[in-house]
Write an enzyme that holds these catalytic residues in place. Structure first.
Site, mmCIF file in Angstrom:
data_model
loop_
_atom_site.group_PDB
_atom_site.id
_atom_site.type_symbol
_atom_site.label_atom_id
_atom_site.label_comp_id
_atom_site.label_asym_id
_atom_site.label_seq_id
_atom_site.Cartn_x
_atom_site.Cartn_y
_atom_site.Cartn_z
ATOM 1 N N LEU A 1 11.002 1.497 7.385
ATOM 2 C CA LEU A 1 10.355 1.984 6.128
ATOM 3 C C LEU A 1 10.926 2.841 5.544
ATOM 4 O O LEU A 1 11.145 4.041 6.387
ATOM 5 C CB LEU A 1 8.814 2.178 6.398
ATOM 6 C CG LEU A 1 8.082 2.451 5.030
ATOM 7 C CD1 LEU A 1 7.892 1.316 4.206
ATOM 8 C CD2 LEU A 1 6.962 3.339 5.251
ATOM 9 N N LYS B 1 6.403 -1.851 2.115
ATOM 10 C CA LYS B 1 5.080 -1.233 2.656
ATOM 11 C C LYS B 1 3.951 -2.312 2.389
ATOM 12 O O LYS B 1 3.316 -2.204 1.638
ATOM 13 C CB LYS B 1 4.919 -0.059 2.105
ATOM 14 C CG LYS B 1 4.065 0.933 2.879
ATOM 15 C CD LYS B 1 4.252 2.415 2.697
ATOM 16 C CE LYS B 1 3.057 3.345 3.218
ATOM 17 N NZ LYS B 1 3.172 3.392 4.884
ATOM 18 N N TYR C 1 0.716 -1.257 -0.023
ATOM 19 C CA TYR C 1 -0.010 0.138 0.072
ATOM 20 C C TYR C 1 0.882 1.264 0.024
ATOM 21 O O TYR C 1 2.150 1.065 0.097
ATOM 22 C CB TYR C 1 -0.965 0.103 1.133
ATOM 23 C CG TYR C 1 -0.365 0.557 2.549
ATOM 24 C CD1 TYR C 1 0.408 -0.579 3.067
ATOM 25 C CD2 TYR C 1 -0.558 1.477 2.915
ATOM 26 C CE1 TYR C 1 1.083 -0.209 4.504
ATOM 27 C CE2 TYR C 1 0.026 1.783 4.490
ATOM 28 C CZ TYR C 1 0.568 0.895 5.084
ATOM 29 O OH TYR C 1 1.290 1.152 6.319
ATOM 30 N N GLU D 1 12.300 2.436 14.165
ATOM 31 C CA GLU D 1 11.172 3.508 13.646
ATOM 32 C C GLU D 1 10.163 3.394 14.671
ATOM 33 O O GLU D 1 10.312 2.772 15.876
ATOM 34 C CB GLU D 1 10.628 3.375 12.384
ATOM 35 C CG GLU D 1 10.134 1.943 12.143
ATOM 36 C CD GLU D 1 9.744 1.619 10.618
ATOM 37 O OE1 GLU D 1 9.713 2.512 9.789
ATOM 38 O OE2 GLU D 1 9.519 0.412 10.308
#
Ligand SMILES: Cc1ncc(COP(=O)(O)O)c(C=O)c1O
Length: 282
Positions: free
Chosen positions: A205, A149, A35, A181
């Protein structure tokens, strides 16, 4: 978003209430899809080329063919934006491997399912920008391809829930005592005026906002060190920032109830935030 909101599914715009997919879609059965989430300011997608590049990388990484050319994606974005009544939008798009009898190996010849919707873009409130936000931390136990992702977001959802239940904004993640993250953001530390960025490797990411912040840093006179950042450095940082398409840049003022720096958004944050605003203005 209500039931009459227009969404895009497999070649057609239609009301949300009419958009249906098969229960055998591999997105539903296996979480087998990727996505993107693209912020739109003043009806213009922010850094769309970069989002499309990352989408292409995610698709390639999971062995899926990109169902559209960049020009076709751009046209689809324009149409979605035009059909949606907000100046500032958050466009979500998802591509799954499509519908097939349930079996782990990739099906031959399945047609990818392509879905897109637009919601109002919800940016941090002025109070959050002004005062900063609280975060908690946790051990990052995800797989080793966090650079994809993918729609399988079980870990990210679990951590976001931990944050919500403790009244925090995000859960900052450490893997073996090094910062990766947060559940849906990248994280930067600032020490003595230098921006410390975790490596852009397979454990995080590659955020479009992460890249933007690294690009903006020299413009506001900030040196950057891209390298592993330890847990100790995070807690001893002068400033800690979250970045994402929905948060832009946001200061973290407490982590696990401990103050970061003096517990207020710092001068580097303020400069970066102000620069960011110039990039999204008309
Ligand atoms: C796990 C994770 N890291 C980082 C980000 C930030 O990425 P971007 O700046 O492209 O929104 C996101 C965004 O959703 C995310 O889910």
């Amino acid at each position: 978003m209500n039931q009459d909101s227009v969404v895009y599914l497999n070649g057609a715009f239609q009301p949300l209430s009419e958009a249906k997919i098969s229960v055998l879609d591999r997105g539903f059965i296996f979480g087998d899809g990727v996505y993107e989430f693209v912020p739109v300011y003043h009806r213009r997608p922010f850094r769309l080329a970069q989002h499309l590049k990352r989408l292409g990388n995610s698709l390639a990484a999971v062995g899926m063919v990109n169902p559209m050319s960049n020009a076709e994606w751009e046209k689809l974005f324009q149409e979605m934006i035009q059909r949606t009544p907000y100046e500032q939008q958050a466009i979500y798009l998802q591509v799954t491997r499509g519908v097939a009898p349930r079996d782990h190996p990739f099906p031959q010849g399945a047609t990818p399912t392509v879905f897109m919707m637009a919601n109002p873009l919800k940016l941090p409130t002025p109070e959050q920008v002004e005062r900063g936000v609280a975060c908690v931390s946790a051990e990052d136990f995800r797989w080793h391809r966090c650079d994809i992702k993918g729609i399988s977001l079980m870990g990210n959802g679990l951590w976001r829930q931990v944050a919500v239940e403790t009244g925090a904004t995000e859960t900052v993640l450490f893997r073996n005592d090094f910062l990766t993250e947060a559940s849906s953001s990248n994280v930067f530390a600032v020490k003595n005026g230098t921006l410390l960025a975790p490596l852009r490797d397979n454990l995080i990411l590659p955020g479009i906002t992460y890249d933007a912040v690294l690009e903006f840093a020299p413009k506001i006179g900030m040196p950057v060190e891209t390298r592993p950042v330890s847990r100790a450095e995070v807690f001893a940082a002068d400033e800690l920032w979250l970045t994402s398409s929905g948060k832009e840049v946001l200061a973290v003022t407490t982590l696990d109830n401990k103050s970061i720096g003096n517990g207020k958004p710092g001068p580097a944050f303020k400069k970066m935030w102000a620069h960011f605003q110039t990039q999204t203005a008309i």
